[in-house]
Scaffold this motif. Structure first.
Motif, mmCIF file in Angstrom:
data_model
loop_
_atom_site.group_PDB
_atom_site.id
_atom_site.type_symbol
_atom_site.label_atom_id
_atom_site.label_comp_id
_atom_site.label_asym_id
_atom_site.label_seq_id
_atom_site.Cartn_x
_atom_site.Cartn_y
_atom_site.Cartn_z
ATOM 1 N N THR A 83 94.016 34.329 42.306
ATOM 2 C CA THR A 83 93.842 33.186 41.409
ATOM 3 C C THR A 83 95.132 32.793 40.708
ATOM 4 N N CYS A 90 92.931 29.050 42.349
ATOM 5 C CA CYS A 90 92.577 29.192 40.922
ATOM 6 C C CYS A 90 91.485 28.198 40.555
ATOM 7 N N CYS A 169 94.744 32.348 35.173
ATOM 8 C CA CYS A 169 94.048 31.165 35.684
ATOM 9 C C CYS A 169 93.027 30.746 34.640
#
Length: 330
Positions: A83, A90, A169
């Motif tokens: 991510t 993400c 993220c």
């Protein structure tokens, strides 16, 4: 002392991800696949609106495990965070989880409501439990939640967290982050499904108690009893699986959340435990059906042994006979 506690919690978190997470992932994938096979193989389930909702839920449960739990195992257990290495992933992971999780919970809500209507004494209400309506509602849900999840593709990005400099993220829009926390996690995927399923599950349970006194076909009566029992046990299980995660998320986002490193590490560890517990929503339905319904166990064995195993043997026999004929004529 503080660093030792933090290091121990970090090590234990990795072990949980590798061992518990992997077992849960494999069990969930196998269970979800077998549920789909049973529901698609028997005419009884193919014509049941409640079974159709559970079928759609099982499909999305597999997706939630692959998109959510698998990523969690890789991040925590292997230290590889997809991510933060990809801006697209993400945003897409949360976009997919929003769509998949809410579709899954909507299906169990519909299944519970459907069983309430199916077991009602009033014929006018019983008509709301039908396969055609189930297909249209499922289609509408599958279209609606991905559309409402579009802001995740716009607002979730990889940013550098200050003052630590750590990449995370998260949402770059504060208002949308509040929506993500309080509307999506706490309300739509936590409180609302629990309340709706418990209310209609209880009403369906009351209706089932009177089934024996009604003049219903035996097949219909047994199917209603089976589906209601399967759904009710899952409803209770989902409540216990979801509530701890919702509570910890609410604590972490409250003004009284701890700020010292050890307390934060402990809270993060408890959050990780509740996340795994939460994923039992997607891992356990098949095993709940096995434990709750003797009829489902017989149906599983019938589908695997009498339908698919015999079909595979006939196919192998036919292929062997063709090969033998070709060899003879050659």
């Amino acid at each position: 002392m503080e660093s030792w506690i933090i290091s121990f919690l970090d090590y234990f978190s990795k072990q949980l991800a590798i061992y518990l997470g992997t077992v849960m992932l494999l069990a969930g994938l196998v269970g979800g696949f077998l549920t789909i096979v049973v529901f698609l193989s028997l005419h009884t389930f193919r014509n049941s609106s409640c079974a159709f909702y559970l079928l759609v839920m099982s499909i999305f449960n597999i997706g939630n495990l692959l998109g959510g739990l698998l990523t969690r195992i890789v991040i925590t257990g292997l230290g590889i965070d997809w991510t933060i290495s990809s801006q697209f992933y993400c945003a897409f992971r949360w976009y997919y989880l929003y769509s998949g999780v809410l579709t899954s919970f909507t299906m169990i809500c519909f299944a519970t409501i459907d069983q309430y209507f199916a077991t009602c004494t009033r014929p006018r209400w019983q008509r709301w439990s039908n396969i055609k309506l189930a297909r249209w509602l499922s289609f509408a849900v599958i279209i609606t939640w991905p559309i409402l999840a579009t802001p995740y593709m716009l607002y979730f990005k990889v940013i550098e967290q200050s003052p630590s400099g750590k990449l995370v993220c998260t949402s770059v829009n504060k208002m949308f982050y509040q929506y993500h926390t309080y509307v999506y996690i706490i309300t739509l995927s936590g409180t609302v499904p629990i309340v709706v399923t418990l209310i209609f599950g209880y009403l369906a349970y009351r209706n089932v108690q009177t089934l024996a006194h009604r003049t219903l076909p035996l097949v219909r009566r047994e199917l209603d009893k089976q589906m209601t029992k399967m759904v009710l046990v899952q409803v209770v299980h989902n409540g216990f699986a979801s509530i701890p995660y919702v509570i910890v998320i609410a604590i972490m986002n409250s003004s009284s959340a701890p700020t010292d490193p050890v307390s934060v590490a402990k809270l993060q560890f408890f959050l990780l435990l509740t996340i795994y517990f939460y994923y039992f929503n997607y891992v356990s339905p098949f095993y709940i059906y096995l434990g709750a319904s003797e009829r489902f166990r017989h149906q599983l064995f019938y589908v695997l042994l009498e339908i698919h195993l015999k079909r595979w043997r006939r196919r192998q026999t036919a292929v062997g006979q063709i090969d033998q004929q070709l060899y003879t004529h050659a």
